[in-house]
Design an enzyme around this catalytic site. Structure first.
Site, PDB file in Angstrom:
ATOM      1  N   ASP A  90       0.651  -1.353  -0.119  1.00  0.00           N
ATOM      2  CA  ASP A  90      -0.008   0.194   0.064  1.00  0.00           C
ATOM      3  C   ASP A  90       0.906   1.507  -0.174  1.00  0.00           C
ATOM      4  O   ASP A  90       1.797   1.168   0.334  1.00  0.00           O
ATOM      5  CB  ASP A  90      -0.824   0.128   1.414  1.00  0.00           C
ATOM      6  CG  ASP A  90      -2.233   1.008   1.060  1.00  0.00           C
ATOM      7  OD1 ASP A  90      -1.786   1.043   0.007  1.00  0.00           O
ATOM      8  OD2 ASP A  90      -3.364   0.751   2.352  1.00  0.00           O
ATOM      9  N   ASP A 125      -3.914   7.735  -3.776  1.00  0.00           N
ATOM     10  CA  ASP A 125      -5.344   7.849  -3.685  1.00  0.00           C
ATOM     11  C   ASP A 125      -5.255   8.851  -2.815  1.00  0.00           C
ATOM     12  O   ASP A 125      -5.037   8.264  -1.314  1.00  0.00           O
ATOM     13  CB  ASP A 125      -6.078   6.392  -4.250  1.00  0.00           C
ATOM     14  CG  ASP A 125      -6.158   5.044  -2.794  1.00  0.00           C
ATOM     15  OD1 ASP A 125      -4.584   5.266  -3.157  1.00  0.00           O
ATOM     16  OD2 ASP A 125      -7.094   4.695  -2.745  1.00  0.00           O
ATOM     17  N   ALA A 193     -11.368   3.820   1.420  1.00  0.00           N
ATOM     18  CA  ALA A 193     -12.026   4.320   2.145  1.00  0.00           C
ATOM     19  C   ALA A 193     -13.344   4.184   2.526  1.00  0.00           C
ATOM     20  O   ALA A 193     -14.395   4.458   3.206  1.00  0.00           O
ATOM     21  CB  ALA A 193     -11.603   5.597   1.583  1.00  0.00           C
ATOM     22  N   CYS A 278      -9.401 -24.019  16.474  1.00  0.00           N
ATOM     23  CA  CYS A 278      -7.925 -23.802  16.047  1.00  0.00           C
ATOM     24  C   CYS A 278      -7.247 -24.277  16.767  1.00  0.00           C
ATOM     25  O   CYS A 278      -6.762 -25.209  17.599  1.00  0.00           O
ATOM     26  CB  CYS A 278      -7.666 -22.548  15.571  1.00  0.00           C
ATOM     27  SG  CYS A 278      -6.961 -21.200  16.944  1.00  0.00           S
ATOM     28  N   CYS A 281      -6.961 -22.982  20.551  1.00  0.00           N
ATOM     29  CA  CYS A 281      -7.679 -22.612  21.115  1.00  0.00           C
ATOM     30  C   CYS A 281      -7.819 -24.695  21.701  1.00  0.00           C
ATOM     31  O   CYS A 281      -8.255 -24.975  23.241  1.00  0.00           O
ATOM     32  CB  CYS A 281      -9.186 -22.360  20.224  1.00  0.00           C
ATOM     33  SG  CYS A 281      -9.075 -20.660  19.578  1.00  0.00           S
TER      34      CYS A 281
HETATM   35  N1  GUN Z   1      -6.236   0.988   2.967  1.00  0.00           N
HETATM   36  C1  GUN Z   1      -7.490   1.243   3.603  1.00  0.00           C
HETATM   37  N2  GUN Z   1      -8.246   2.030   2.894  1.00  0.00           N
HETATM   38  C2  GUN Z   1      -7.521   2.251   1.951  1.00  0.00           C
HETATM   39  C3  GUN Z   1      -7.840   3.310   0.781  1.00  0.00           C
HETATM   40  O1  GUN Z   1      -8.530   3.610   0.338  1.00  0.00           O
HETATM   41  N3  GUN Z   1      -7.243   2.972  -0.064  1.00  0.00           N
HETATM   42  C4  GUN Z   1      -5.599   2.703   0.452  1.00  0.00           C
HETATM   43  N4  GUN Z   1      -4.754   2.972  -0.277  1.00  0.00           N
HETATM   44  N5  GUN Z   1      -5.406   1.580   1.371  1.00  0.00           N
HETATM   45  C5  GUN Z   1      -6.655   1.627   1.720  1.00  0.00           C
HETATM   46 ZN    ZN Z   2      -9.317 -20.521  17.934  1.00  0.00          ZN
END
Ligand code: GUN
Ligand code: ZN
Length: 481
Positions: A90, A125, A193, A278, A281
């Protein structure tokens, strides 16, 4: 090279698919755990051993860390994280959403992501948060679209680049953004978002926003729901046609002492039993887990197991054509999720066009089942029935001589000719004792028969205890009992 997406099976708008990134392939729906290089509660290598095929990490953290920046540039991201699957990075936009600003430009972040060997690169973005004034949303959206275009032109048409869809809570802007991003040229589009919507249980808005974005995207585009990873909402996300989820929830909730389940998050300190199959647990009692010096890490492991198991369950449901039934269960775990589910059902006509024709079964689960795509599709098919002048819909199973055609009846679908008794959905539907919701839907089917066959006269033979109800539901139709 680049990114390509192949759809193998469908259910509602969900898909089982294969996402190819360069020479690596992952199965979708997929969960990409968020890896924070500074505090990995679970290491990427351990994740890989748990079946994780792709992870996501934040390039911005790498670029700002004296410890990691140079190593990532010299050795590459896969070596530094010790993970040879798909690594998505990201851009720093998440920091932009949370802190309002970042010290990096669009071209700087995409260059950096490319240099450290990211498999999926995200431009810078602007994640416009919900409820901002339209003017601001439009302005920021244009900046985002410019940056997406700039990234595409900078890296070239085959670069493994994600095209985020923004537009806050305006469905028309989401659809517009999606169309524009699609035109620029992307096979992989995150819907952005949405974290604030999910944090505030605004699932109804989430559904409106995601379905609007989907309308603007090509059905063959791989869709990532940015920041979605709570196991209670993954089925809904998949049903809307999202293929990729990413989650820091497993780690964030662990730090907060929370134990994820498919029906919500529980405080570990309030648990006396660990009702989960799991490894964590089964190898610890609740008391041991609470007091363990490794408590955070063990919780994170459990949280990740639960989330990955839910992804497996969703994929199996898509294969089996039983995703509606998984949704029925999951969306009852919180009233706001049920609200989102009902909003989703309001879009059933548009979903019907994407759903597959035949499934293993239709299990009736109450009122919501009456809006399922199978019911809508069945009602549309009634138009094509060939019937004579005098038609009887026999709810009781009794036949009467004086009619040209006698149709049987099964709610919530409606009338059916004997020839369809064994075919989907009539033959594969399990329906409990009739209730008013399904009878209302079934009567809509009869009304549809009458409307679309004006040259025929439709009469209904109803059981005594339903005759009054049927008369009210079908004004103008003769109802015998
Ligand atoms: N991580 C959570 N939401 C977003 C987003 O809208 N854009 C980016 N780039 N990373 C995110
Ligand atoms: Zn578990």
């Amino acid at each position: 090279m680049g990114i390509s997406f192949e759809i193998l099976q469908k259910d509602i708008a969900a898909r089982n698919g294969r996402l190819k990134v360069g020479d690596k392939t992952i199965r979708t729906p997929a969960l990409l755990p968020v890896v924070n290089p500074h505090l990995p509660l679970v290491t990427p290598r351990e994740m890989q051993e748990m079946g994780v095929e792709a992870i996501i990490t934040n390039a911005y953290i790498f670029s700002k860390s004296s410890e990691y920046r140079d190593r990532a540039l010299a050795e590459g991201l896969h070596k530094v994280l010790d993970f040879d699957g798909v690594i998505m990075t990201d851009s720093g936009s998440f920091q932009l959403m949370v802190y309002g600003e970042v010290e990096i430009t669009n071209t700087e972040t995409i260059t950096f992501q490319q240099e450290i060997g990211s498999d999926i690169i995200v431009p810078l973005d602007i994640p416009t948060t919900p409820d901002n004034p339209r003017e601001q949303v439009e302005e920021e959206l244009e900046v985002t679209l410019d940056r997406i275009k700039e990234a595409r032109e900078f890296l070239g048409p085959d670069a493994p680049l994600a095209g985020p869809v923004q537009g806050a809570t305006f469905p028309d802007l989401r659809e517009y953004a999606a169309r524009r991003v699609q035109e620029i040229g992307f096979d992989f589009c995150p819907v952005g978002a949405v974290v604030p919507l999910m944090e505030n249980y605004r699932y109804k808005d989430l559904v409106d926003v995601v379905l609007a974005a989907k309308r603007g995207l090509s059905p063959s585009t791989c869709v990532h729901l940015f920041g979605a990873g709570h196991p209670s909402m993954l089925a809904l996300g998949a049903a809307m046609g999202c293929d990729i989820f990413d989650s820091a929830a497993y780690a964030l909730f662990a730090k907060d002492g929370r134990y994820l389940t498919t029906y919500g998050s529980l405080k570990i300190d309030e648990l006396s039993e660990l009702a989960c199959p799991c490894a964590v647990c089964r190898n610890h009692t609740a008391e041991e887990l609470k007091k363990s010096p490794e408590r955070e890490r063990l919780l994170a492991l459990h949280n990740l197991y639960v989330t990955l198991a839910e992804i497996a369950r969703i994929r199996q449901a898509i294969t089996d054509g039983t995703l509606w039934e998984l949704l029925d269960i999951r969306c009852r775990s919180h009233p706001r999720l049920l609200e989102g589910y009902r909003e989703f059902l309001r879009h059933a006509e548009e979903l019907e066009r994407q759903d597959r024709v035949s499934k293993r079964r239709f299990f009736y689960q109450g009122t919501e089942s009456c809006r399922r795509t199978e019911v809508i599709r069945y009602h549309e098919m009634i138009e094509r029935f060939t019937v004579g002048e005098k038609v009887l819909v026999s709810m009781t199973g009794d036949k009467m001589e004086e009619y040209d055609d006698v149709l049987s009846f099964k709610p919530p679908f409606g009338p059916f000719p004997t020839g369809l008794a064994e075919t989907f959905p009539i033959g594969q539907s399990e329906v409990p004792a009739w209730d008013e919701a399904m009878m209302e839907a079934g009567c809509r089917g009869i009304a549809r028969l009458a409307e679309t066959h004006p040259e025929s006269t439709v009469t209904v033979l109803a059981p005594a205890d339903w005759a009054a109800f049927v008369r009210q539901a079908l004004p103008g139709v003769e109802v015998l009992e």
